[in-house]
Design a protein around this motif. Structure first.
Motif, mmCIF file in Angstrom:
data_model
loop_
_atom_site.group_PDB
_atom_site.id
_atom_site.type_symbol
_atom_site.label_atom_id
_atom_site.label_comp_id
_atom_site.label_asym_id
_atom_site.label_seq_id
_atom_site.Cartn_x
_atom_site.Cartn_y
_atom_site.Cartn_z
ATOM 1 N N PRO A 93 -28.023 -3.468 5.062
ATOM 2 C CA PRO A 93 -28.005 -2.739 3.961
ATOM 3 C C PRO A 93 -26.178 -3.133 3.638
ATOM 4 O O PRO A 93 -25.691 -3.583 4.593
ATOM 5 C CB PRO A 93 -27.652 -1.213 4.391
ATOM 6 N N ARG A 94 -26.071 -3.094 2.332
ATOM 7 C CA ARG A 94 -24.670 -3.531 1.745
ATOM 8 C C ARG A 94 -23.932 -2.246 1.413
ATOM 9 O O ARG A 94 -24.465 -1.305 1.043
ATOM 10 C CB ARG A 94 -24.719 -4.498 0.924
ATOM 11 N N ILE A 95 -22.843 -2.508 1.433
ATOM 12 C CA ILE A 95 -21.671 -1.226 0.992
ATOM 13 C C ILE A 95 -21.288 -1.510 -0.405
ATOM 14 O O ILE A 95 -20.685 -2.698 -0.650
ATOM 15 C CB ILE A 95 -20.530 -1.082 1.905
ATOM 16 N N GLY A 96 -21.289 -0.488 -1.294
ATOM 17 C CA GLY A 96 -20.782 -0.547 -2.663
ATOM 18 C C GLY A 96 -19.968 0.387 -2.760
ATOM 19 O O GLY A 96 -19.970 1.652 -2.068
ATOM 20 N N VAL A 97 -18.817 0.249 -3.621
ATOM 21 C CA VAL A 97 -17.889 1.065 -4.010
ATOM 22 C C VAL A 97 -17.916 1.423 -5.579
ATOM 23 O O VAL A 97 -17.804 0.455 -6.166
ATOM 24 C CB VAL A 97 -16.539 0.666 -3.708
ATOM 25 N N ALA A 98 -18.320 2.769 -5.711
ATOM 26 C CA ALA A 98 -18.253 3.064 -7.360
ATOM 27 C C ALA A 98 -17.010 3.882 -7.647
ATOM 28 O O ALA A 98 -16.905 4.827 -6.740
ATOM 29 C CB ALA A 98 -19.633 3.836 -7.464
ATOM 30 N N VAL A 99 -16.564 3.780 -8.786
ATOM 31 C CA VAL A 99 -15.389 4.768 -9.164
ATOM 32 C C VAL A 99 -15.538 5.569 -10.314
ATOM 33 O O VAL A 99 -16.066 4.924 -11.388
ATOM 34 C CB VAL A 99 -14.307 3.773 -9.510
ATOM 35 N N ILE A 100 -15.347 6.949 -10.011
ATOM 36 C CA ILE A 100 -15.640 7.878 -10.972
ATOM 37 C C ILE A 100 -14.486 7.964 -11.747
ATOM 38 O O ILE A 100 -13.445 8.647 -11.055
ATOM 39 C CB ILE A 100 -16.011 9.184 -10.329
ATOM 40 N N VAL A 101 -14.051 7.244 -12.733
ATOM 41 C CA VAL A 101 -12.844 7.040 -13.374
ATOM 42 C C VAL A 101 -12.822 8.157 -14.573
ATOM 43 O O VAL A 101 -13.509 8.504 -15.573
ATOM 44 C CB VAL A 101 -12.718 5.860 -14.094
ATOM 45 N N ARG A 102 -11.803 9.199 -14.614
ATOM 46 C CA ARG A 102 -11.811 10.435 -15.223
ATOM 47 C C ARG A 102 -10.764 10.371 -16.199
ATOM 48 O O ARG A 102 -9.400 9.602 -16.042
ATOM 49 C CB ARG A 102 -11.308 11.829 -14.397
ATOM 50 N N ARG A 103 -10.883 10.740 -17.452
ATOM 51 C CA ARG A 103 -9.685 11.096 -18.534
ATOM 52 C C ARG A 103 -10.209 12.161 -19.242
ATOM 53 O O ARG A 103 -11.145 12.422 -19.741
ATOM 54 C CB ARG A 103 -9.658 9.847 -19.476
ATOM 55 N N GLY A 120 -29.756 -2.882 -17.977
ATOM 56 C CA GLY A 120 -29.799 -1.806 -18.796
ATOM 57 C C GLY A 120 -29.409 -0.523 -18.618
ATOM 58 O O GLY A 120 -29.389 0.376 -19.438
ATOM 59 N N THR A 121 -28.914 -0.256 -17.305
ATOM 60 C CA THR A 121 -28.879 1.045 -16.770
ATOM 61 C C THR A 121 -27.191 1.203 -16.985
ATOM 62 O O THR A 121 -26.407 0.392 -17.123
ATOM 63 C CB THR A 121 -29.300 1.554 -15.421
ATOM 64 N N TRP A 122 -26.811 2.613 -16.916
ATOM 65 C CA TRP A 122 -25.383 3.008 -17.097
ATOM 66 C C TRP A 122 -24.743 3.192 -15.707
ATOM 67 O O TRP A 122 -25.366 3.879 -14.787
ATOM 68 C CB TRP A 122 -25.209 4.065 -18.052
ATOM 69 N N GLN A 123 -23.586 2.693 -15.276
ATOM 70 C CA GLN A 123 -22.950 2.851 -14.108
ATOM 71 C C GLN A 123 -21.596 3.088 -14.014
ATOM 72 O O GLN A 123 -20.919 2.869 -15.111
ATOM 73 C CB GLN A 123 -23.478 1.437 -13.427
ATOM 74 N N PHE A 124 -21.011 3.313 -13.123
ATOM 75 C CA PHE A 124 -19.575 3.387 -12.743
ATOM 76 C C PHE A 124 -18.872 2.121 -12.582
ATOM 77 O O PHE A 124 -19.852 1.256 -12.090
ATOM 78 C CB PHE A 124 -19.189 4.324 -11.530
ATOM 79 N N PRO A 125 -17.810 1.673 -13.048
ATOM 80 C CA PRO A 125 -17.129 0.718 -12.368
ATOM 81 C C PRO A 125 -17.290 0.553 -10.825
ATOM 82 O O PRO A 125 -17.219 1.439 -10.273
ATOM 83 C CB PRO A 125 -15.617 0.579 -12.944
ATOM 84 N N GLY A 126 -17.291 -0.722 -10.238
ATOM 85 C CA GLY A 126 -17.543 -0.806 -9.061
ATOM 86 C C GLY A 126 -17.849 -2.230 -8.591
ATOM 87 O O GLY A 126 -18.300 -3.057 -9.273
ATOM 88 N N TYR A 175 -18.070 6.607 -3.133
ATOM 89 C CA TYR A 175 -17.867 6.992 -4.235
ATOM 90 C C TYR A 175 -16.067 7.414 -4.183
ATOM 91 O O TYR A 175 -15.559 8.001 -3.001
ATOM 92 C CB TYR A 175 -18.236 8.284 -4.882
ATOM 93 N N VAL A 176 -15.395 6.833 -5.202
ATOM 94 C CA VAL A 176 -13.763 7.248 -5.174
ATOM 95 C C VAL A 176 -13.474 7.725 -6.548
ATOM 96 O O VAL A 176 -14.001 7.264 -7.400
ATOM 97 C CB VAL A 176 -12.990 5.627 -4.933
ATOM 98 N N ILE A 177 -12.822 8.777 -6.613
ATOM 99 C CA ILE A 177 -12.431 9.524 -7.674
ATOM 100 C C ILE A 177 -11.015 9.137 -8.035
ATOM 101 O O ILE A 177 -10.001 9.216 -7.155
ATOM 102 C CB ILE A 177 -12.339 10.951 -7.728
ATOM 103 N N ALA A 178 -10.929 8.739 -9.287
ATOM 104 C CA ALA A 178 -9.408 8.199 -9.974
ATOM 105 C C ALA A 178 -9.225 8.591 -11.153
ATOM 106 O O ALA A 178 -10.434 9.018 -12.101
ATOM 107 C CB ALA A 178 -9.384 6.682 -9.754
#
Length: 226
Positions: A93-103, A120-126, A175-178
């Motif tokens: 398994p690999r480790i991914g980091v996804a960023v939930i960027v809020r405004r 074609g799918t929608w994703q967070f930056p990461g 997941y990181v929230i920012a």
């Protein structure tokens, strides 16, 4: 895939296990309902079976995953030796980091472009967590590389266990929230993302990247911007 038997041991329940040349173990139980193998219960006949081939289901599974990874690596321009090394690394398994960027009340998503999985799918930056990299540092780096935004007030969030069965890929996504109080996102990696969009959590575009689907299935909601 067949592998030679190199030895035997018993598990905690007393069932016999064959040790294979590939390093994997395979049960060779004598008791039904699995397999009736009279030779397993006698030391002399077990010794006679050392060196004989046995189907290794774990090798079959790893080969399936590695084949897809090898093809992907070759498409990305790696030489044969480099692609082999990449495929070996993809068997874990690999480790991914996804960023939930809020405004405000909105979240940043991008439409994914990929030759490997999730196109074609929608994703967070990461992206991938690199060796010896801090998770929050990875989040800041990936957001800036992909969107040009600089994020603040980073906090660690949940994780998902993401199994891409068809592609033979397994990720654990952290997941990181920012917050991103200033600027507008720019498509800085057009080979990976076609557009960025600010979206309401209750009206996310479809289809979503598998990790986000798994995150929503947990009932997760991002906390309000502070």
């Amino acid at each position: 895939m067949q592998q030679a038997i190199t030895g035997f041991h018993q598990d905690a329940e007393g069932h016999w296990v064959a040790e294979l040349a590939c390093g994997h173990n395979q049960h060779v139980r004598h008791d039904p309902p699995w397999q009736v193998r009279d030779w397993v219960v006698k030391e002399a006949t077990r010794r006679e079976h050392v060196g004989t081939p046995l189907d290794c289901v774990l090798c079959d599974a790893e080969q399936s995953a590695s084949s897809a990874s090898y093809a992907d690596a070759r498409m990305r321009g790696l030489c044969h030796d480099g692609a082999v090394e990449a495929a070996r690394g993809a068997s874990t398994p690999r480790i991914g980091v996804a960023v939930i960027v809020r405004r405000g009340a909105r979240i940043l998503l991008g439409r994914r472009l990929s030759t490997s999985h999730g196109a074609g799918t929608w994703q967070f930056p990461g992206g991938h967590l690199e060796m010896f990299e801090d998770v929050e540092a990875c989040a800041m780096r990936e957001v800036e590389e992909e969107t040009g935004l600089r994020v603040t007030k980073l906090t660690c969030g949940p994780f998902t266990n993401d199994l891409f069965a068809v592609e033979g890929r397994h990720y654990v996504t952290l997941y990181v929230i920012a917050d991103a109080p200033d600027g507008e996102p720019v498509v800085r990696e057009p080979e990976k993302c076609s557009e960025w969009r600010w979206c309401d959590w209750d009206a996310l575009p479809a289809p979503l990247f598998l990790p986000i689907e798994n995150l929503k299935a947990q009932g997760y909601r991002p906390p309000s911007e502070t």
